[in-house]
Design an enzyme around this catalytic site. Structure first.
Site, mmCIF file in Angstrom:
data_model
loop_
_atom_site.group_PDB
_atom_site.id
_atom_site.type_symbol
_atom_site.label_atom_id
_atom_site.label_comp_id
_atom_site.label_asym_id
_atom_site.label_seq_id
_atom_site.Cartn_x
_atom_site.Cartn_y
_atom_site.Cartn_z
ATOM 1 C CG HIS A 15 -2.075 0.884 1.134
ATOM 2 N ND1 HIS A 15 -3.341 0.755 0.873
ATOM 3 C CD2 HIS A 15 -1.872 2.195 1.295
ATOM 4 C CE1 HIS A 15 -4.102 1.715 0.535
ATOM 5 N NE2 HIS A 15 -3.466 2.808 0.868
ATOM 6 C CG HIS A 17 -1.694 6.150 -2.352
ATOM 7 N ND1 HIS A 17 -2.900 5.838 -3.334
ATOM 8 C CD2 HIS A 17 -2.094 5.740 -1.322
ATOM 9 C CE1 HIS A 17 -3.535 5.214 -2.653
ATOM 10 N NE2 HIS A 17 -3.462 5.224 -1.544
ATOM 11 C CG HIS A 199 -8.424 3.361 -0.726
ATOM 12 N ND1 HIS A 199 -7.461 2.734 -1.674
ATOM 13 C CD2 HIS A 199 -7.358 4.033 -0.052
ATOM 14 C CE1 HIS A 199 -6.290 3.050 -1.570
ATOM 15 N NE2 HIS A 199 -6.217 4.130 -0.723
ATOM 16 C CD GLU A 202 -7.604 5.717 6.374
ATOM 17 O OE1 GLU A 202 -6.536 5.827 6.945
ATOM 18 O OE2 GLU A 202 -7.681 5.961 5.394
ATOM 19 C CG ASP A 280 -1.865 5.733 2.952
ATOM 20 O OD1 ASP A 280 -2.071 5.691 1.718
ATOM 21 O OD2 ASP A 280 -2.767 6.215 3.809
ATOM 22 C CG ASP A 281 -0.313 8.939 0.449
ATOM 23 O OD1 ASP A 281 0.014 8.781 -0.868
ATOM 24 O OD2 ASP A 281 -1.415 8.692 0.923
#
Length: 342
Positions: A15, A17, A199, A202, A280-281
């Site tokens: 995961h 991005h 997604h 969350e 994630d980011d």
């Protein structure tokens, strides 16, 4: 014996991005090169203070992401981003990386979605060869755009199945749009044999996870962490072998949980769920792959054995080739035996 450094634990990263993988230093350098004025949140206040508790908070997050995307101006910029993402994962023990990208967000500057996908896949091949990290791409649609756009991207992903694209996703604020309206796009990807990873679970709770399973036939869930709130749902996830791409640091940064000790990784593990920790980011949340393992070890007193099993689950949930899986799994066994001593 002191716990071993989690950076030396072999693992897979499922995961991450595309723009969010950018190094902060690279963002600053590219922005300066082209005279792009960055908001203070991406310069002096980095990592930015974020919350997605309401629509305004998510808008601010998305605005920062869009600003970061704007610094990617040339093919060399794209290649640099991909190479640095692979280098960062290699430094954190990553042996396999599935990087997620929405080509439509870059199409205007790079000659269309097909040309951009070709560029990313070529960059992935080069970065993998240079770093030794196996890599693949997950093409993701944006749920704030029309579902017909998602179908276009699903057809694009299908064209590249077995040529570097391994999955199809659905990203952005899961509170926006109707998830069921993207079912046709996911059906296209499913027929092509792609892994399905929307997604869910969350910013919205278990109700949305049920929808992702029922209408999109999810194989993995981007996040999915709030499945812990519904025992019946968690039972189904375990029974069907749906993997959860849990990103603890971003969960807390966005206000889903108040602190790292509240991220219910132990609950998920005790139920038998497959959990793959992801960053994630990192550009916006300030923590990369090894940081997710380190924070969960500290927050929940996880043992080396539990960390090794988390790493194994990340590999098993991946679309890595069998030889890559075998190599990483063997490395995990070696890490664990060294940490346990003679």
């Amino acid at each position: 014996m002191e716990p071993r450094d989690v950076r030396s634990l072999p693992k897979a990263h499922l995961h991450l991005h595309f723009t969010g993988s950018m190094r902060h230093g690279t963002l600053l350098e590219l922005a300066e090169r082209d005279g792009i004025v960055l908001p203070d949140a991406l310069v002096h206040e980095w990592p930015p203070q974020l919350s997605a508790a309401d629509e305004k908070g998510w808008f601010r997050f998305q605005r920062l992401y869009d600003v970061a995307r704007s610094v990617l101006r040339t093919e060399d910029d794209v290649r640099r981003l991909v190479l640095e993402a692979a280098e960062d994962d290699a430094r954190d023990g990553g042996g396999w990386l599935e990087i997620q990208v929405d080509p439509s967000g870059y199409a205007a500057r790079f000659g269309g979605i097909t040309a951009f996908t070709d560029l990313v896949l070529d960059a992935v091949r080069s970065a993998s060869a240079a770093t030794g990290v196996g890599m693949a791409v997950v093409i993701a649609a944006n749920r704030t755009r029309h579902p017909l756009d998602a179908r276009t991207l699903a057809r694009l992903a299908a064209q590249y199945a077995d040529r570097g694209v391994v999955g199809f996703g659905l990203s952005n604020d899961e509170r926006r749009g109707e998830t069921s309206e993207f079912a046709a796009a996911f059906a296209i990807a499913e027929r092509a044999g792609l892994m399905l990873a929307p997604h869910g679970g969350e910013l919205r709770g278990p109700d949305h996870v049920w929808t992702c399973l029922d209408t999109l036939h999810a194989d993995r869930l981007g996040h999915g962490v709030r499945a812990a709130e519904d025992p019946a749902l968690l039972d189904r996830i375990v029974r069907e072998g749906v993997a959860l791409e849990v990103c603890p640091v971003s969960n807390v940064a966005l206000g889903v949980y108040s602190d790292l000790t509240s991220v219910p990784v132990p609950t998920l593990l005790e139920a038998g769920a497959t959990v793959a920790l992801g960053a994630d980011d990192p550009l916006l949340f300030g923590s990369r792959l090894a940081g997710q393992y380190a924070t969960m070890r500290a927050a929940h007193d996880l043992t080396d054995e539990q960390l090794a099993e988390l790493a194994r689950m990340s590999v098993r949930a991946s679309r890595a080739p069998s030889d890559v899986r075998a190599r990483i799994l063997s490395g995990i066994d070696g890490w664990l035996s060294e940490s346990m001593g003679p």
